[in-house]
Design an enzyme around this catalytic site. Structure first.
Site, PDB file in Angstrom:
ATOM      1  N   CYS A   1       3.276  -3.246   4.007  1.00  0.00           N
ATOM      2  CA  CYS A   1       2.408  -2.139   4.420  1.00  0.00           C
ATOM      3  C   CYS A   1       3.123  -1.426   5.564  1.00  0.00           C
ATOM      4  O   CYS A   1       4.349  -1.538   5.681  1.00  0.00           O
ATOM      5  CB  CYS A   1       1.004  -2.619   4.786  1.00  0.00           C
ATOM      6  SG  CYS A   1       0.877  -3.765   6.174  1.00  0.00           S
TER       7      CYS A   1
ATOM      8  N   THR B   1       2.927  -1.995   8.834  1.00  0.00           N
ATOM      9  CA  THR B   1       3.384  -2.956   9.846  1.00  0.00           C
ATOM     10  C   THR B   1       3.600  -4.368   9.313  1.00  0.00           C
ATOM     11  O   THR B   1       4.233  -5.185   9.986  1.00  0.00           O
ATOM     12  CB  THR B   1       2.329  -3.072  10.958  1.00  0.00           C
ATOM     13  OG1 THR B   1       1.102  -3.502  10.350  1.00  0.00           O
ATOM     14  CG2 THR B   1       2.114  -1.734  11.661  1.00  0.00           C
TER      15      THR B   1
ATOM     16  N   HIS C   1       5.227 -31.631  10.202  1.00  0.00           N
ATOM     17  CA  HIS C   1       4.918 -30.316   9.646  1.00  0.00           C
ATOM     18  C   HIS C   1       3.849 -30.439   8.553  1.00  0.00           C
ATOM     19  O   HIS C   1       2.922 -29.645   8.483  1.00  0.00           O
ATOM     20  CB  HIS C   1       6.173 -29.646   9.091  1.00  0.00           C
ATOM     21  CG  HIS C   1       7.189 -29.326  10.146  1.00  0.00           C
ATOM     22  ND1 HIS C   1       6.865 -28.657  11.309  1.00  0.00           N
ATOM     23  CD2 HIS C   1       8.520 -29.581  10.224  1.00  0.00           C
ATOM     24  CE1 HIS C   1       7.945 -28.527  12.057  1.00  0.00           C
ATOM     25  NE2 HIS C   1       8.972 -29.081  11.427  1.00  0.00           N
TER      26      HIS C   1
ATOM     27  N   HIS D   1       8.704 -24.582   8.880  1.00  0.00           N
ATOM     28  CA  HIS D   1       7.633 -25.219   9.658  1.00  0.00           C
ATOM     29  C   HIS D   1       6.247 -24.992   9.064  1.00  0.00           C
ATOM     30  O   HIS D   1       5.384 -25.851   9.181  1.00  0.00           O
ATOM     31  CB  HIS D   1       7.621 -24.673  11.091  1.00  0.00           C
ATOM     32  CG  HIS D   1       8.775 -25.157  11.914  1.00  0.00           C
ATOM     33  ND1 HIS D   1       8.737 -25.198  13.288  1.00  0.00           N
ATOM     34  CD2 HIS D   1      10.002 -25.619  11.553  1.00  0.00           C
ATOM     35  CE1 HIS D   1       9.898 -25.670  13.750  1.00  0.00           C
ATOM     36  NE2 HIS D   1      10.682 -25.917  12.708  1.00  0.00           N
TER      37      HIS D   1
ATOM     38  N   ASP E   1       0.873  -1.172   0.000  1.00  0.00           N
ATOM     39  CA  ASP E   1       0.000   0.000   0.000  1.00  0.00           C
ATOM     40  C   ASP E   1       0.914   1.228   0.000  1.00  0.00           C
ATOM     41  O   ASP E   1       2.130   1.122  -0.231  1.00  0.00           O
ATOM     42  CB  ASP E   1      -0.979  -0.037   1.186  1.00  0.00           C
ATOM     43  CG  ASP E   1      -0.303   0.116   2.538  1.00  0.00           C
ATOM     44  OD1 ASP E   1       0.945   0.187   2.591  1.00  0.00           O
ATOM     45  OD2 ASP E   1      -1.018   0.177   3.555  1.00  0.00           O
TER      46      ASP E   1
HETATM   47  C1  RB5 Z   1      -1.837   2.520   6.639  1.00  0.00           C
HETATM   48  O1  RB5 Z   1      -1.853   3.693   7.353  1.00  0.00           O
HETATM   49  C2  RB5 Z   1      -1.595   1.337   7.582  1.00  0.00           C
HETATM   50  O2  RB5 Z   1      -2.705   1.166   8.403  1.00  0.00           O
HETATM   51  C3  RB5 Z   1      -1.294   0.087   6.803  1.00  0.00           C
HETATM   52  O3  RB5 Z   1      -0.200   0.290   5.997  1.00  0.00           O
HETATM   53  C4  RB5 Z   1      -0.944  -1.155   7.611  1.00  0.00           C
HETATM   54  O4  RB5 Z   1       0.060  -0.897   8.531  1.00  0.00           O
HETATM   55  C5  RB5 Z   1      -2.045  -1.924   8.164  1.00  0.00           C
HETATM   56  O5  RB5 Z   1      -1.848  -2.971   8.770  1.00  0.00           O
END
Ligand code: RB5
Length: 148
Positions: A65, A67, A134, A98, A8
């Site tokens: 993204c 996180t 596994h 695994h 994203d």
């Molecule tokens: C975007 O602001 C953020 O929410 C997205 O990139 C991501 O981290 C969501 O899990």
């Protein structure tokens, strides 16, 4: 290896760096967007990469993204996808050995380029430990997809 990559807006810069590095290392990288830092919705790009992997058009997927978490939640809704959100190379290795993970998700707001590269290189370079225990657990994960 054929690799589908996507992000994203929050993962756009890291996704481009990973794409360029993996291409330079000889991988066949398909960039499914995003194509700018303009705000977009991560599930749309998780779907594109997951569908490419699930259909066998790409062997592995990489999603970025903010996180890595939102991408992994969305990708794991697609049948056949085992997406791992990781922030270190050991977890990336074990997600292959695994869990036979086929998509790795990283967060641009969590890891720097060098750690992200170590994660992705490890993910691509590690085989599934085809041991019976596994395999049985992976089959149980697949079984969960069949439940109504
Ligand atoms: C975007 O602001 C953020 O929410 C997205 O990139 C991501 O981290 C969501 O899990």
């Amino acid at each position: 290896m054929k690799i589908a990559i996507g992000s994203d807006h929050a993962g756009f810069v890291l996704k481009n760096r990973l794409r360029d590095e993996l291409s330079a290392e000889g991988h066949d990288v398909i960039d499914l967007g995003a194509n700018s830092s303009e705000s977009v919705d991560y599930p749309d790009f998780a779907a594109l990469v997951s569908e490419a992997v699930a259909a066998g058009k790409s062997e592995r997927g990489v999603l970025v993204c903010g996180t890595g978490v939102g991408m992994s939640i969305a990708a794991n809704k697609v049948p056949g996808i085992r997406a791992a959100a990781v922030s270190d190379a050991v977890s990336a290795r074990l997600s292959r050995e695994h869990n036979d993970a086929n998509i790795v998700c990283v967060g641009e707001r969590i890891v720097g380029l060098e750690v992200a590269l170590a994660i992705v290189r490890t993910f691509i370079g590690t085989a599934f430990s085809s041991g019976e225990r596994h395999r049985g657990r992976i089959n149980k994960i697949s079984g969960l997809e069949q439940k109504p």
